[in-house]
Scaffold this active site. Sequence first.
Site: not given
Ligand code: 5GP
Length: 105
Positions: A84, A97
């Site tokens: 994303n 990521h």
């Molecule tokens: P984005 O929306 O930025 O592409 O994805 C962020 C991802 O990080 C989300 O799927 C969310 O569930 C995950 N996430 C957010 N905070 C944490 C955390 O503290 N630990 C882990 N393992 N995943 C996290």
Amino acid sequence: MNCIFCKIINKEISSDIVYEDDSVIAIKDINPKASVHFLIIPKKHIPSVNYLGVEDKTLMGEIILTAKKIAKEKDLRGYKLIINVGREGGQVIDHLHLHLLSGKY
Ligand code: 5GP
Ligand code: ZN
């Protein structure tokens, strides 16, 4: 720096680590959107794809090869790789990521 993923990389915040080397760490997503949901995170803090430079070419290859390695280890038949970019692109954490999602398990 107040970055959740940098804190995970530095072990200031605990996570379920599935793979780690000098360049990347892979963890289980805390809020899985599929039965298998890992995040492959470069140890270098890059806010998003929009901040990549040519010097990050090898690192981006390593991220995708890490996804392939984990998929093989976990015996996934098929999977999706998603990055994303920006709020409008669904990015919530401003540290680049790669999502690895699969329906198996
Ligand atoms: P984005 O929306 O930025 O592409 O994805 C962020 C991802 O990080 C989300 O799927 C969310 O569930 C995950 N996430 C957010 N905070 C944490 C955390 O503290 N630990 C882990 N393992 N995943 C996290
Ligand atoms: Zn970071």
